[in-house]
Scaffold this motif. Sequence first.
Motif, PDB file in Angstrom:
ATOM      1  N   TRP A   3       0.816  -1.204   0.000  1.00  0.00           N
ATOM      2  CA  TRP A   3       0.000   0.000   0.000  1.00  0.00           C
ATOM      3  C   TRP A   3       0.861   1.271   0.000  1.00  0.00           C
ATOM      4  CZ3 TRP A   3      -1.167   3.707   3.989  1.00  0.00           C
ATOM      5  CH2 TRP A   3      -2.260   4.550   3.684  1.00  0.00           C
ATOM      6  N   THR A   4       2.038   1.219   0.615  1.00  0.00           N
ATOM      7  CA  THR A   4       2.868   2.420   0.698  1.00  0.00           C
ATOM      8  C   THR A   4       3.839   2.559  -0.476  1.00  0.00           C
ATOM      9  OG1 THR A   4       4.457   1.238   2.089  1.00  0.00           O
ATOM     10  CG2 THR A   4       2.793   2.549   3.231  1.00  0.00           C
ATOM     11  N   THR A   5       3.761   1.651  -1.444  1.00  0.00           N
ATOM     12  CA  THR A   5       4.672   1.725  -2.581  1.00  0.00           C
ATOM     13  C   THR A   5       4.502   3.043  -3.345  1.00  0.00           C
ATOM     14  OG1 THR A   5       4.709  -0.672  -2.864  1.00  0.00           O
ATOM     15  CG2 THR A   5       5.268   0.634  -4.793  1.00  0.00           C
ATOM     16  N   TRP A   7       4.427   5.333  -6.587  1.00  0.00           N
ATOM     17  CA  TRP A   7       4.101   5.162  -8.009  1.00  0.00           C
ATOM     18  C   TRP A   7       4.638   6.332  -8.803  1.00  0.00           C
ATOM     19  CZ3 TRP A   7       0.760   1.428 -10.507  1.00  0.00           C
ATOM     20  CH2 TRP A   7       0.400   0.368  -9.656  1.00  0.00           C
ATOM     21  N   CYS A  32       1.694  11.085  -6.033  1.00  0.00           N
ATOM     22  CA  CYS A  32       1.487   9.811  -6.710  1.00  0.00           C
ATOM     23  C   CYS A  32       0.139   9.211  -6.297  1.00  0.00           C
ATOM     24  CB  CYS A  32       2.627   8.834  -6.416  1.00  0.00           C
ATOM     25  SG  CYS A  32       2.491   7.873  -4.909  1.00  0.00           S
ATOM     26  N   THR A  34      -1.928   5.433  -6.175  1.00  0.00           N
ATOM     27  CA  THR A  34      -1.848   3.982  -6.340  1.00  0.00           C
ATOM     28  C   THR A  34      -2.610   3.550  -7.586  1.00  0.00           C
ATOM     29  OG1 THR A  34      -1.668   3.691  -3.963  1.00  0.00           O
ATOM     30  CG2 THR A  34      -2.356   1.777  -5.243  1.00  0.00           C
ATOM     31  N   PRO A  39       4.492   1.273 -10.575  1.00  0.00           N
ATOM     32  CA  PRO A  39       4.945   1.124  -9.185  1.00  0.00           C
ATOM     33  C   PRO A  39       6.471   1.045  -9.117  1.00  0.00           C
ATOM     34  CG  PRO A  39       4.068  -0.955 -10.005  1.00  0.00           C
ATOM     35  CD  PRO A  39       3.855   0.061 -11.103  1.00  0.00           C
ATOM     36  N   CYS A  45       6.109   5.868  -0.783  1.00  0.00           N
ATOM     37  CA  CYS A  45       5.431   7.164  -0.891  1.00  0.00           C
ATOM     38  C   CYS A  45       5.448   7.838   0.476  1.00  0.00           C
ATOM     39  CB  CYS A  45       3.998   6.953  -1.361  1.00  0.00           C
ATOM     40  SG  CYS A  45       2.980   8.430  -1.198  1.00  0.00           S
ATOM     41  N   ARG A  48       1.785   8.264   2.073  1.00  0.00           N
ATOM     42  CA  ARG A  48       1.182   7.058   2.656  1.00  0.00           C
ATOM     43  C   ARG A  48       2.055   6.495   3.782  1.00  0.00           C
ATOM     44  NH1 ARG A  48      -0.376   6.515  -2.673  1.00  0.00           N
ATOM     45  NH2 ARG A  48       1.379   5.207  -3.212  1.00  0.00           N
TER      46      ARG A  48
END
Length: 187
Positions: A3-5, A7, A32, A34, A39, A45, A48
């Motif tokens: 979820w915190t990736t 983008w 960014c 999601t 990704p 991020c 997040r």
Amino acid sequence: MGWTTLWEPRDAPGRSSVIRSPEEGMVLWCYCATGTGTPLLGQVCPRRQRTAMARRRCQLCGSSIDRDAKVVFIAGESEGTAAQLVREPPLHAACAAYAARVCPYLVVGSRAGALRVAEALSYQLFEERVRPSGLDPQADMLREVFPLGSSAAPRFGALENLMAVPAGTWVPFAAWFTDLAPSGSQG
Ligand SMILES: [Zn+2]
Ligand SMILES: [Zn+2]
């Protein structure tokens, strides 16, 4: 990916900028979204990241972690300015076990060699503040860690990440992984 990736937007000139948020004051804001663009696995991020830390949300699935459940932190050996500080947000125990079994890269980037794990019911938060080191705002940032709510923190720079000190003991990843119950036997 979690979820915190972070983008990478398709055609945005700047992914982030410093803004004044009503809730957080001066912060490094990230634009960014999601599912939009590409990704960037292993990158986080900051927006997040802060939400996950502040609201006790799991970095993998994004949902909240019960107050009476243990959170799991997985961190590299040398994160933060102090040995116990961690920048990677918490995980549900089940999500941590899943990620560890399926692919450690999901949650920890390319640092899988020297990982440690802490399980804790609670954690203390710190602010990682940043400011440009020179006239070029795209150049390297100076960063410093402050206790949450420190009056010196806003004077230093914008809030980028929230860092945690788990109220638990760090153990080597390999030892924690060995102690995990076999897949499927956990409730
Ligand atoms: Zn973002
Ligand atoms: Zn989760």
